[in-house]
Design a protein around this motif. Structure first.
Motif, PDB file in Angstrom:
ATOM      1  N   ARG A  55       0.816  -1.210   0.000  1.00  0.00           N
ATOM      2  CA  ARG A  55       0.000   0.000   0.000  1.00  0.00           C
ATOM      3  C   ARG A  55       0.859   1.273   0.000  1.00  0.00           C
ATOM      4  N   SER A  56       1.977   1.239   0.684  1.00  0.00           N
ATOM      5  CA  SER A  56       2.812   2.435   0.776  1.00  0.00           C
ATOM      6  C   SER A  56       3.599   2.696  -0.498  1.00  0.00           C
ATOM      7  N   THR A 105      -0.406   2.266  -9.616  1.00  0.00           N
ATOM      8  CA  THR A 105      -1.173   2.611  -8.423  1.00  0.00           C
ATOM      9  C   THR A 105      -0.388   3.567  -7.529  1.00  0.00           C
ATOM     10  N   GLU A 107       0.375   5.769  -3.937  1.00  0.00           N
ATOM     11  CA  GLU A 107       0.496   5.423  -2.510  1.00  0.00           C
ATOM     12  C   GLU A 107      -0.867   5.417  -1.836  1.00  0.00           C
ATOM     13  N   LEU A 108      -1.075   4.450  -0.961  1.00  0.00           N
ATOM     14  CA  LEU A 108      -2.331   4.291  -0.233  1.00  0.00           C
ATOM     15  C   LEU A 108      -2.075   4.399   1.267  1.00  0.00           C
ATOM     16  N   PRO A 109      -3.108   4.714   2.047  1.00  0.00           N
ATOM     17  CA  PRO A 109      -2.927   4.755   3.512  1.00  0.00           C
ATOM     18  C   PRO A 109      -2.531   3.381   4.044  1.00  0.00           C
ATOM     19  N   ASN A 193      -7.454  -1.104  -1.794  1.00  0.00           N
ATOM     20  CA  ASN A 193      -8.612  -0.250  -1.564  1.00  0.00           C
ATOM     21  C   ASN A 193      -8.239   0.892  -0.612  1.00  0.00           C
ATOM     22  N   PRO A 194      -8.304   2.143  -1.066  1.00  0.00           N
ATOM     23  CA  PRO A 194      -7.923   3.261  -0.195  1.00  0.00           C
ATOM     24  C   PRO A 194      -8.885   3.475   0.959  1.00  0.00           C
ATOM     25  N   CYS A 195     -10.055   2.845   0.908  1.00  0.00           N
ATOM     26  CA  CYS A 195     -11.047   2.997   1.976  1.00  0.00           C
ATOM     27  C   CYS A 195     -10.577   2.370   3.282  1.00  0.00           C
ATOM     28  N   ARG A 197      -8.506   1.309   6.489  1.00  0.00           N
ATOM     29  CA  ARG A 197      -7.480   1.885   7.359  1.00  0.00           C
ATOM     30  C   ARG A 197      -7.097   0.955   8.507  1.00  0.00           C
TER      31      ARG A 197
END
Length: 224
Positions: A55-56, A105, A107-109, A193-195, A197
């Motif tokens: 994700r990072s 893609t 970076e994502l949380p 999925n960025p949703c 956390r």
């Protein structure tokens, strides 16, 4: 040679390996969000770490851990480093597709571990470890959503992934990303999925597939 016994499942709810030499630079320490969580085993902690690596920095993960796997295919036969050959459903195509997706893609949380989600995933692992079976519905009829709600309150979005037959944290994440035999690549979509956390992970034995790993995700989650 054995056939691929890794089976993936996912349900989404919405509300309101590498043979490379050691990496030139280490991954940031802050990705290891589960390092101090005593309720997680070392492998379970490492699953969250590998998820956070993807994700990072999806592009880096693809280049360091997935590109070399292209040489591990002979037709539909795939040999993950250090393990026995497996027969896939689609061959190399999902891996190539996955590489393209990850390189495009952003970076994502990163995910933070939460005990309630781990308890929810552990309920399913404990159930199938004892009674066998596959899928999201436990022997008592509980669904992922009910298990997640048993231990806390979720908001925004939630999902559950399951793998069977993997033995290492990175392998678990890589096989979910490749998502062989899953037309909509829903497990890859969950990981990216960025949703989401928050996450919980449970790994255990399985009477038919040797191992299983369940992962529950949420956009927001408060333990009860």
């Amino acid at each position: 040679m054995k056939y691929l016994i890794i089976i993936f499942f996912t349900i989404l709810f919405v509300s309101g390996i590498s043979d490379r030499l050691p990496e030139e630079k280490p991954w940031p320490d802050e990705l290891n969000t589960a390092n101090d969580e005593a309720y997680l085993s070392e492998l379970e902690q490492n699953v969250i770490l590998e998820l956070n690596k993807v994700r990072s920095n999806p592009k880096r993960f693809a280049e360091e851990y997935l590109e070399d796997l292209q040489t591990a295919f002979e037709g539909k036969i795939f040999t993950y480093p250090g393990q026995e050959p497996l027969k896939t459903q689609e061959g190399i195509a999902p891996l190539i597709e996955c590489l393209q997706v990850l390189k495009q893609t952003s970076e994502l949380p990163i995910l933070k571990p939460v005990e309630g989600l781990t308890k929810a995933s552990r309920d399913l692992v404990t159930d199938q470890q004892e009674y066998g079976g596959i899928g999201h519905i436990a022997r008592n009829g509980s669904t992922p959503q009910k298990r997640i709600e048993k231990y806390g309150d979720w908001d925004i979005c939630s999902a559950e992934d399951i793998t069977y037959g993997s033995f290492e944290a990175r392998q678990i994440v890589i096989f979910l990303l490749i998502d062989d035999g899953v037309p909509d690549r829903s497990h890859r979509k969950n990981i990216l999925n960025p949703c989401f956390r928050f996450a919980g992970v449970s790994f255990g034995k399985h009477p038919n597939y040797q191992t299983m790993c369940a992962m529950d995700y949420a956009g927001d989650y408060k333990n009860k």
